[in-house]
Design an enzyme around this catalytic site. Structure first.
Site, PDB file in Angstrom:
ATOM      1  NE  ARG A  51      -4.051  -1.651   2.513  1.00  0.00           N
ATOM      2  CZ  ARG A  51      -5.252  -1.302   2.062  1.00  0.00           C
ATOM      3  NH1 ARG A  51      -5.433  -0.089   1.563  1.00  0.00           N
ATOM      4  NH2 ARG A  51      -6.264  -2.138   2.129  1.00  0.00           N
ATOM      5  CE  LYS A 105       8.645 -14.374  21.331  1.00  0.00           C
ATOM      6  NZ  LYS A 105       9.905 -14.421  20.554  1.00  0.00           N
ATOM      7  CG  HIS A 114      12.919 -19.382   9.460  1.00  0.00           C
ATOM      8  ND1 HIS A 114      11.788 -18.989  10.129  1.00  0.00           N
ATOM      9  CD2 HIS A 114      13.916 -19.424  10.378  1.00  0.00           C
ATOM     10  CE1 HIS A 114      12.085 -18.795  11.400  1.00  0.00           C
ATOM     11  NE2 HIS A 114      13.355 -19.051  11.579  1.00  0.00           N
ATOM     12  CG  ASP A 118       5.723 -17.445  17.367  1.00  0.00           C
ATOM     13  OD1 ASP A 118       5.606 -17.222  16.149  1.00  0.00           O
ATOM     14  OD2 ASP A 118       6.676 -17.017  18.031  1.00  0.00           O
ATOM     15  CB  ILE A 126      -3.482  -6.553  -1.899  1.00  0.00           C
ATOM     16  CG1 ILE A 126      -3.768  -6.418  -0.393  1.00  0.00           C
ATOM     17  CG2 ILE A 126      -2.045  -6.167  -2.222  1.00  0.00           C
ATOM     18  CD1 ILE A 126      -2.902  -7.308   0.482  1.00  0.00           C
ATOM     19  CG  HIS A 172       9.781 -22.826  13.972  1.00  0.00           C
ATOM     20  ND1 HIS A 172       9.725 -22.723  12.598  1.00  0.00           N
ATOM     21  CD2 HIS A 172       9.779 -21.559  14.434  1.00  0.00           C
ATOM     22  CE1 HIS A 172       9.675 -21.450  12.255  1.00  0.00           C
ATOM     23  NE2 HIS A 172       9.709 -20.732  13.341  1.00  0.00           N
ATOM     24  CE  LYS A 226       7.014 -19.428  12.209  1.00  0.00           C
ATOM     25  NZ  LYS A 226       6.261 -18.658  13.185  1.00  0.00           N
ATOM     26  CE  LYS A 254      17.125 -21.626  11.957  1.00  0.00           C
ATOM     27  NZ  LYS A 254      17.978 -20.464  11.743  1.00  0.00           N
TER      28      LYS A 254
END
Length: 516
Positions: A64, A362, A200, A257, A108, A262, A170, A204
């Site tokens: 945008r 975290k 991702h 998450d 879009i 993962h 994802k 690796k």
């Protein structure tokens, strides 16, 4: 006491990466963080090492934000120049690459925009750009679905002059129903072979090496099963907090998450059967079989076999940091988990009865992603004079990041007159062994998508089976009373309840420690 045994350092020349088939890459959400930090630096590096043909390869950014081509190029340079992923950066190389970057502002959600997009693609093809189209959805799933539908309605998903593929980022939905909806919407427009769902982690080098380690070494594969393995421990810990992602994280949490993609991918690579070939369908079929063997938990099982946590104030790297509820954009009464620990069982012949323990969080003491396979202990009769804990289990540790490599813990005789055993460790480091940089994850995955190799991407049914496991846990957590948050301090190794989850028969988590 332990001994580190390093391989003899030697520099090895890595095989040259293959060249990508030329394409015109259209990035939706090109003004966003992912494009600046990951996609453009990865593409630039691929161009520098000769993997993409400069002239036919073009990039068209779509968003945008009003920008000209030149403004888009300047914005991308600011991030590429300071990126560790753009390892071959120089002003001259950037100027050559930047001429292939273009930009098109627009809405879009407006069907008329896609007619203009089609004209722009035709003009670029007439100007020398490739006729092959690769659409990258650098967008949340809620925005990606209407874009994919518009590509279908406008005819851009069917390319008479070449191929058309789509890359999806994802998370692939937020539960089983939304994942199915996403798959149904995408597969109405693109064939499954043209859909690349990117995680991702799978790009690796150390993740891919798990397959070589397991199936290319006869000393490990025969003991990689319930007869010899006591338990498997998989950790993905971070020292950072939510940073600028509070709005996203409040809707997602650690389970969605990290575990839903993962970590379950690491489970499948650790537990899968050998594929008949290292191609997309063979590898992904074996991964799906692992996910099918994990039964969804009942509410009672969730209460016993899962732990959730949320960090409070604490110290990380010697600095005081705020708790999750004090982070900008986070509700002061939030019950979103920033930590999750789970116990899974894979109910098949190879792994029956072997617990798989997963933890992610975290603001933990150490940034670490690794898989640790703990083998069963030998009888202690021969080493009665050795303290029980002095002779540790044999452990194979596969470090995904940082300090990528593999270590093996085993017993050795302690010097002296007595027959006493102690634990020692033998360590293999990618950096020391090969002495050269390996491609970053997004380079590998973008190159594979251009080449049409989907081996390192997740298949539609694979995504649905991941959510089949995760959704009942989310539903049960919504039903069960939440823990009293916060329940671990920033800079610690997580909630104390997580240690109770794995405790018993001398099982324990690998201790996370702050590096001072």
């Amino acid at each position: 006491m332990s001994t580190i045994v390093q391989p003899t350092p030697r520099t090895q020349r890595l095989p040259q990466l293959p060249k990508a088939e030329p394409c015109l890459l259209v990035i939706f959400g090109a003004s966003g963080d992912l494009t600046k930090r990951k996609l453009i630096p990865a593409l630039f590096d691929l161009a520098c090492i000769g993997c993409i043909t400069t002239q036919p390869f073009q990039v068209l950014g779509v968003a945008r934000t009003p920008m000209t081509d030149e403004e888009f190029r300047r914005s991308m340079r600011q991030h590429a120049e300071g990126s560790k992923d753009a390892r071959h950066f120089s002003a001259e190389k950037w100027e050559n690459f930047a001429q292939r970057l273009h930009y098109m502002p627009g809405d879009i959600n407006d069907p008329e925009f896609y007619r203009s997009l089609g004209k722009r693609l035709d003009e670029m093809r007439e100007g020398g750009a490739s006729a092959n189209h690769l659409f990258y959805m650098s967008l949340p799933a809620s925005l990606a679905i209407p874009v994919v539908e518009q590509l279908g309605n406008s005819g851009l998903s069917k390319n008479a002059n070449g191929w058309a593929r789509v890359i999806l980022e994802k998370p692939f939905g937020r539960d089983l129903d939304s994942a199915r909806e996403l798959n149904e919407s995408v597969l109405k427009v693109f064939d499954e072979r043209d859909v690349y769902r990117i995680d991702h982690y799978l790009g690796k080098e150390t993740v891919q090496n798990m397959l070589v380690f397991r199936f290319g070494n006869s000393i490990f594969e025969p003991v990689w099963n319930r007869n010899y393995v006591d338990y498997v421990e998989i950790t993905a810990s971070e020292t950072i907090g939510v940073e600028t992602r509070a709005a996203f994280y409040e809707e997602t949490g650690a389970l969605r998450d990290m575990v839903a993609n993962h970590m379950l991918q690491l489970v499948t690579l650790t537990a899968m059967e050998p594929p008949v070939a290292f191609d997309a369908n063979s590898v992904r079929e074996q991964k799906v079989q692992v996910l099918r063997s994990i039964h969804p938990m009942t509410v009672d099982e969730v209460a016993r076999r899962t732990i959730r946590g949320q960090y409070g104030p604490g110290m990380v790297d010697g600095k005081a940091v705020a708790g999750y509820r004090e982070e900008p954009g986070v509700s002061p009464t939030s019950n979103t988990e920033t930590y999750a620990a789970l116990q899974f069982f894979i109910d098949n012949w190879r792994w029956s009865g072997v617990p798989f323990y997963l933890r992610t969080g975290k603001r933990l003491a150490q940034a670490l992603t690794e898989v640790r396979v703990h083998f069963k202990r030998t009888p202690q009769a021969l080493f009665a004079r050795s303290p029980y804990d002095s002779l540790e289990q044999n452990i194979v540790s596969i470090r995904i990041q940082p300090n990528e490599g593999i270590s093996i813990a085993f017993g050795a005789k302690q010097p002296g007159m007595q027959m006493r055993a102690i634990g020692v460790q033998m360590d293999f480091s990618y950096k020391h062994a090969f002495g050269t940089d390996t491609p970053v994850a997004y380079e590998t995955l973008l190159l594979d998508a251009m080449r049409g190799d989907a081996t390192l991407f997740t298949r539609g049914d694979e995504v649905e089976h991941e959510w089949r496991i995760i959704t009942p846990i989310e539903d049960a957590w919504a039903e069960l009373p939440p823990p009293r948050f916060p329940n671990y301090a920033a800079g610690s190794d997580g909630p104390s309840a997580a240690h109770e989850l794995i405790a018993g028969e001398h099982r324990k988590w690998h201790q996370l420690e702050q590096l001072l």
